[in-house]
Structure formats: structure tokens, C-alpha cells
Scaffold this motif. Structure first.
Motif, PDB file in Angstrom:
ATOM      1  N   GLN A 184       0.747  -1.290  -0.116  1.00  0.00           N
ATOM      2  CA  GLN A 184      -0.286   0.317  -0.131  1.00  0.00           C
ATOM      3  C   GLN A 184       1.161   1.024  -0.258  1.00  0.00           C
ATOM      4  O   GLN A 184       1.329   1.298   0.859  1.00  0.00           O
ATOM      5  CB  GLN A 184      -0.739   0.061   1.086  1.00  0.00           C
ATOM      6  N   LEU A 185       0.508   2.174  -0.821  1.00  0.00           N
ATOM      7  CA  LEU A 185       1.763   3.213  -1.644  1.00  0.00           C
ATOM      8  C   LEU A 185       0.823   4.428  -0.923  1.00  0.00           C
ATOM      9  O   LEU A 185      -0.284   4.228  -1.799  1.00  0.00           O
ATOM     10  CB  LEU A 185       2.506   3.095  -2.596  1.00  0.00           C
ATOM     11  N   LYS A 186       0.252   5.620  -0.609  1.00  0.00           N
ATOM     12  CA  LYS A 186       0.017   6.684  -0.618  1.00  0.00           C
ATOM     13  C   LYS A 186       1.096   8.066  -0.750  1.00  0.00           C
ATOM     14  O   LYS A 186       2.155   7.786  -0.953  1.00  0.00           O
ATOM     15  CB  LYS A 186      -0.464   7.518   1.051  1.00  0.00           C
ATOM     16  N   VAL A 187       0.502   8.230  -1.780  1.00  0.00           N
ATOM     17  CA  VAL A 187       0.935   9.715  -3.112  1.00  0.00           C
ATOM     18  C   VAL A 187      -0.028  10.482  -3.311  1.00  0.00           C
ATOM     19  O   VAL A 187      -0.610  10.304  -3.552  1.00  0.00           O
ATOM     20  CB  VAL A 187       0.809   8.504  -4.449  1.00  0.00           C
ATOM     21  N   GLY A 188       0.234  11.473  -2.785  1.00  0.00           N
ATOM     22  CA  GLY A 188      -0.292  12.542  -2.710  1.00  0.00           C
ATOM     23  C   GLY A 188       0.941  14.134  -2.910  1.00  0.00           C
ATOM     24  O   GLY A 188       1.833  14.429  -3.011  1.00  0.00           O
ATOM     25  N   ARG A 189       0.089  15.175  -2.966  1.00  0.00           N
ATOM     26  CA  ARG A 189       0.966  16.298  -2.876  1.00  0.00           C
ATOM     27  C   ARG A 189       1.039  16.965  -2.008  1.00  0.00           C
ATOM     28  O   ARG A 189       0.248  17.506  -0.880  1.00  0.00           O
ATOM     29  CB  ARG A 189       0.771  17.200  -4.169  1.00  0.00           C
ATOM     30  N   ALA A 190       1.814  18.719  -1.928  1.00  0.00           N
ATOM     31  CA  ALA A 190       1.929  19.385  -0.534  1.00  0.00           C
ATOM     32  C   ALA A 190       2.724  20.095  -1.269  1.00  0.00           C
ATOM     33  O   ALA A 190       3.912  20.563  -1.858  1.00  0.00           O
ATOM     34  CB  ALA A 190       2.940  18.252   0.589  1.00  0.00           C
ATOM     35  N   VAL A 191       2.911  21.418  -0.615  1.00  0.00           N
ATOM     36  CA  VAL A 191       2.904  22.851  -0.856  1.00  0.00           C
ATOM     37  C   VAL A 191       4.325  22.593  -0.082  1.00  0.00           C
ATOM     38  O   VAL A 191       5.930  23.152   0.545  1.00  0.00           O
ATOM     39  CB  VAL A 191       2.467  24.213  -0.113  1.00  0.00           C
ATOM     40  N   ASN A 192       4.104  22.111   2.128  1.00  0.00           N
ATOM     41  CA  ASN A 192       4.885  22.231   2.998  1.00  0.00           C
ATOM     42  C   ASN A 192       5.924  20.757   3.131  1.00  0.00           C
ATOM     43  O   ASN A 192       4.603  20.361   3.449  1.00  0.00           O
ATOM     44  CB  ASN A 192       4.406  23.237   3.885  1.00  0.00           C
ATOM     45  N   LEU A 193       6.700  20.169   2.477  1.00  0.00           N
ATOM     46  CA  LEU A 193       6.865  18.697   2.264  1.00  0.00           C
ATOM     47  C   LEU A 193       6.620  18.109   4.164  1.00  0.00           C
ATOM     48  O   LEU A 193       5.704  17.386   4.223  1.00  0.00           O
ATOM     49  CB  LEU A 193       7.920  18.251   1.526  1.00  0.00           C
ATOM     50  N   ASN A 194       7.228  18.805   5.236  1.00  0.00           N
ATOM     51  CA  ASN A 194       7.543  18.979   6.165  1.00  0.00           C
ATOM     52  C   ASN A 194       6.455  18.331   6.779  1.00  0.00           C
ATOM     53  O   ASN A 194       5.920  18.026   7.307  1.00  0.00           O
ATOM     54  CB  ASN A 194       8.717  19.031   7.274  1.00  0.00           C
ATOM     55  N   LYS A 195       5.779  19.913   6.889  1.00  0.00           N
ATOM     56  CA  LYS A 195       4.991  20.070   7.160  1.00  0.00           C
ATOM     57  C   LYS A 195       2.826  19.378   7.617  1.00  0.00           C
ATOM     58  O   LYS A 195       3.292  18.855   8.033  1.00  0.00           O
ATOM     59  CB  LYS A 195       3.809  21.667   6.951  1.00  0.00           C
ATOM     60  N   ARG A 196       3.260  18.703   5.847  1.00  0.00           N
ATOM     61  CA  ARG A 196       2.632  17.442   5.460  1.00  0.00           C
ATOM     62  C   ARG A 196       2.519  15.849   6.393  1.00  0.00           C
ATOM     63  O   ARG A 196       1.792  15.636   6.633  1.00  0.00           O
ATOM     64  CB  ARG A 196       2.190  17.736   4.175  1.00  0.00           C
ATOM     65  N   LEU A 197       3.908  15.900   6.491  1.00  0.00           N
ATOM     66  CA  LEU A 197       4.061  14.811   6.470  1.00  0.00           C
ATOM     67  C   LEU A 197       3.215  14.939   8.460  1.00  0.00           C
ATOM     68  O   LEU A 197       3.312  13.330   8.773  1.00  0.00           O
ATOM     69  CB  LEU A 197       5.405  14.049   6.572  1.00  0.00           C
ATOM     70  N   ASP A 198       3.969  15.715   8.856  1.00  0.00           N
ATOM     71  CA  ASP A 198       3.815  15.571  10.310  1.00  0.00           C
ATOM     72  C   ASP A 198       2.123  15.147  10.607  1.00  0.00           C
ATOM     73  O   ASP A 198       1.635  15.449  11.170  1.00  0.00           O
ATOM     74  CB  ASP A 198       3.799  17.048  10.450  1.00  0.00           C
ATOM     75  N   GLN A 199       1.166  16.391   9.100  1.00  0.00           N
ATOM     76  CA  GLN A 199      -0.235  16.212   9.428  1.00  0.00           C
ATOM     77  C   GLN A 199      -0.710  14.960   9.717  1.00  0.00           C
ATOM     78  O   GLN A 199      -1.944  14.644  10.501  1.00  0.00           O
ATOM     79  CB  GLN A 199      -1.123  17.708   8.751  1.00  0.00           C
ATOM     80  N   TRP A 200      -0.020  14.477   8.731  1.00  0.00           N
ATOM     81  CA  TRP A 200      -0.906  13.319   7.855  1.00  0.00           C
ATOM     82  C   TRP A 200      -0.470  12.045   9.654  1.00  0.00           C
ATOM     83  O   TRP A 200      -0.907  10.812   9.975  1.00  0.00           O
ATOM     84  CB  TRP A 200       0.061  11.925   7.184  1.00  0.00           C
ATOM     85  N   ASP A 201       0.308  11.970  10.280  1.00  0.00           N
ATOM     86  CA  ASP A 201       0.563  11.364  11.322  1.00  0.00           C
ATOM     87  C   ASP A 201      -0.090  11.650  13.038  1.00  0.00           C
ATOM     88  O   ASP A 201      -0.635  11.111  12.955  1.00  0.00           O
ATOM     89  CB  ASP A 201       1.933  12.023  12.114  1.00  0.00           C
ATOM     90  N   LYS A 202      -0.812  13.257  12.772  1.00  0.00           N
ATOM     91  CA  LYS A 202      -1.367  13.805  13.818  1.00  0.00           C
ATOM     92  C   LYS A 202      -3.339  13.162  13.006  1.00  0.00           C
ATOM     93  O   LYS A 202      -3.932  13.043  13.702  1.00  0.00           O
ATOM     94  CB  LYS A 202      -1.569  15.031  13.483  1.00  0.00           C
ATOM     95  N   GLN A 203      -3.611  13.122  12.130  1.00  0.00           N
ATOM     96  CA  GLN A 203      -4.637  12.757  10.876  1.00  0.00           C
ATOM     97  C   GLN A 203      -4.760  11.363  11.165  1.00  0.00           C
ATOM     98  O   GLN A 203      -6.095  10.823  11.651  1.00  0.00           O
ATOM     99  CB  GLN A 203      -4.768  13.686   9.718  1.00  0.00           C
ATOM    100  N   CYS A 204      -4.392  10.929  10.991  1.00  0.00           N
ATOM    101  CA  CYS A 204      -4.226   9.027  10.992  1.00  0.00           C
ATOM    102  C   CYS A 204      -3.473   8.381  10.999  1.00  0.00           C
ATOM    103  O   CYS A 204      -2.262   7.486  10.476  1.00  0.00           O
ATOM    104  CB  CYS A 204      -4.995   8.836   9.516  1.00  0.00           C
TER     105      CYS A 204
END
Length: 346
Positions: A184-204
Motif C-alpha cells: 500500500q502506497l500513499k501518493v500525495g502532494r504538498a506545498v510544505n513537505l515536512n508540515k504535510r508529513l507531520d499532519q498525516w501522523d496526527k490525522q491518521c
């Protein structure tokens, strides 16, 4: 991507028996699933999904969605008739299109054949620059379904939007010991990469999400920092310069990955020299496999959203691609479309 011994939610080694080949146009159960150079080198179960984030992100203006028939899994043909009106035929959504939002362009049988043979490429038009011709065959492989190939043609030719800002295409591996025969691979986009990676940890946060790479960055040592730039650990990632038109790159990547994950042409012995664009597939093609049971997509138990950036790839039992779904199947797709956008639209 090689299977590993799970620590929290890891993927176990593939089953000894390969998963059954997916039906050419079947919808598989997407229950609880959480594309230049990428940051790292590197019976199907469930189909591909793309994530719908909980917050708005910068995006280009999407194409007008296909007209749907209420209560039916159909859309109106996108082609125009000789009278200058949109074709009124309704077409059943193929499984790949069902998981993409907005729904890609779709054509009835008559117009599909005409669209496919009408031209071999298009001119990229940019103000202040000479027009450049692009051959579809240089970017769209024949092992993709004909509907997928036409959807990619439409997206390739689309005009760019000033709302489509620079950004990154990142890839997570979703590790789940309950599903050892898929990657399973999640492929998404982000304007601020590190911020987006941190958000995913908190969201899911109930599933382990391991960073595999991002475009257009690199984790290769640059000779000046002794390899300090070569980290895939969250909190230690140096994103580098953003890539242009990240929404456009993501859209092209998602369309192709949806086809690769659902139809899994890479499981066929002759791949990538496989032609699935024939409107009448042979008995040896993926479409001849038994049709798996269809099921509706389920909301994420963490955030309640139906994730549509998560692509589930049946694991090859043997051969060159065994354990290398990320670096030999997914990563090249992201690199290709990132290069296309940079070369012709940046």
C-alpha cells in the motif's frame, strides 16, 4: 518495496501463492486502505485510492467533471458531436475512474475509437515560447487500459493554471500485517513537505506510515554534507526546491497509478511489453480473469474520510518486481510525469 518484519503495523512477506489476477475492469474492495528524482530508491486485494485531505490545498482549476446520472454508476460521454453538442450517451464508469476525483474524461465506444486514432500527439502552447509537439506514445504506455490512455491524453493537453503552485509529490508506505500480499502506497502532494508529513501522523495515526520518497528532491549525498541530506526519517528530511505545477503532476500520476494498482499489468509475464489498449482484449489478458466481488469504499477509522491517494498493489510472487513495487513500478511513474511537466510547462 521489500516486505519487512512488522514492528507496529508492518507488511509480512508475500504469500507463497500469487494473488489472483484482477479483472480488467473490476472494482475491488478498498476497505481500510490508507507519484526529477525521488528521494529514495528503492488475486489482488484492494484497488487504488487517492487521499481527500482534511484541509484545502493549492490546486489548478480541474477539468469540468463528467455529467453523472443520479443513482447510477455512469457518466456522460465527453465528446462533442458534429452538431457541436456534447454526446448524450451514458457510459459505465470503469473501476479506475471510479476512484479518481474529479472523474477523468470518458468516451462512448464510437467516440473512444475516434479519439484514439485522431492524432498521435499535441502542441504545447505557451505565451512567448515556440509551440512544441509532444508524442503521446513517449509518455503513455500501451499496457494501460484504453480509457486510462485517453484520460492521460486529456490531462497532458490541458492548459496550466496560475493557481497550481510549486510543491512536492510524496510517497508513504502504509504497513499493515493483516494484508501481507499487497503493498500500500500513499501518493500525495504538498506545498510544505515536512508540515504535510507531520499532519498525516496526527490525522491518521493508527497505521505506520513510512516515507519512501518525494519529487523533485533527492536523498543522495551531495558531497558537501557527508550524506546528511540522505535521510528519510520524519523530522530529518531536507525537502529541497519544490517542483512546478505539483497539482498537475499529481493528477497525471494518480490516473496512471489507479490503472496499475487495479489491473496490475506488471503481473503479466511480458510486462512492460503488454498491449491492453486493444478494445477487444485477448483471452490471455487480465480481463479474462474471474471478476472479484465489488464493495464500496469505506471511511478511514481515524479521520472518517474516504482516502483517495492510497494505491494498493498486489505483490508479485516472483521475478524482477517482487518486493520492488515502489522503486520499479511507482517511482518511475512519478519521475516520468514530473519530467514531462518540467520540460514542457515550467
Amino acid at each position: 518495496m521489500s516486505p519487512h518484519t512488522p514492528t507496529k503495523l508492518g507488511l509480512a512477506p508475500p504469500f507463497a501463492t500469487p494473488p489472483p489476477r484482477p479483472n480488467s475492469d473490476s472494482l475491488l474492495s478498498p476497505a481500510a486502505m490508507a507519484q526529477p528524482s525521488i528521494s529514495a530508491s528503492g488475486g489482488p486485494s484492494l484497488p487504488a485510492l487517492n487521499v481527500t485531505p482534511s484541509r484545502p490545498r493549492a490546486s489548478s482549476v480541474p477539468p469540468s467533471p463528467a455529467t453523472s446520472t443520479p443513482g447510477k454508476n455512469t457518466v456522460q460521454c465527453r465528446s462533442m458531436t458534429k452538431a457541436g453538442k456534447q454526446c448524450s450517451r451514458q457510459i459505465k464508469l470503469p473501476s479506475t475512474h471510479s476512484y479518481l476525483d474529479p472523474t477523468p474524461a470518458l468516451y462512448c465506444h464510437q467516440h473512444k475509437d475516434a479519439m484514439f486514432t485522431a492524432q498521435t500527439g499535441f502542441y504545447v502552447r505557451r505565451s512567448g515560447h515556440a509551440d512544441r509537439f509532444v508524442e503521446f506514445s513517449h509518455y503513455i504506455p500501451q499496457y494501460l487500459q484504453r480509457d486510462t490512455q485517453l484520460a492521460l491524453r486529456v490531462e497532458m493537453e490541458k492548459a496550466t493554471s496560475s493557481a497550481d503552485v510549486p510543491g512536492y509529490i510524496y510517497t508513504f508506505e502504509i504497513r499493515d500485517p493483516k494484508r501481507p500480499n499487497v503493498t500500500q502506497l500513499k501518493v500525495g502532494r504538498a506545498v510544505n513537505l515536512n508540515k504535510r508529513l507531520d499532519q498525516w501522523d496526527k490525522q491518521c495515526g493508527s497505521k505506520v506510515q513510512i516515507v519512501r520518497g518525494w519529487w523533485p528532491g533527492t536523498v543522495e549525498a551531495d558531497g558537501e554534507d557527508n550524506g546528511a541530506n540522505g535521510s528519510l526519517l520524519k523530522g530529518n528530511i531536507k525537502a529541497g526546491e519544490a517542483g512546478p505545477f505539483c497539482h498537475r503532476v499529481e493528477r497525471l500520476v494518480h490516473i496512471e497509478l489507479a490503472d496499475l494498482s487495479i489491473h496490475a499489468p506488471y503481473l503479466e509475464p511480458g510486462w512492460p511489453k503488454v498491449n491492453n489498449s486493444d478494445p477487444s482484449p485477448s483471452a490471455t489478458s487480465a480481463s479474462s480473469s474471474p471478476s472479484p466481488k465489488k464493495a464500496a469504499a469505506k471511511p478511514c477509522p481515524d479521520c472518517g474520510a474516504v482516502h483517495r491517494e492510497i494505491f494498493t498493489f498486489p505483490c508479485p510472487e516472483k521475478g524482477r518486481y517482487k518486493g520492488r513495487e515502489w522503486d520499479l513500478i511507482v517511482k518511475p511513474v512519478i519521475e516520468k510525469w514530473g519530467k514531462f511537466v518540467k520540460e514542457y510547462y515550467a
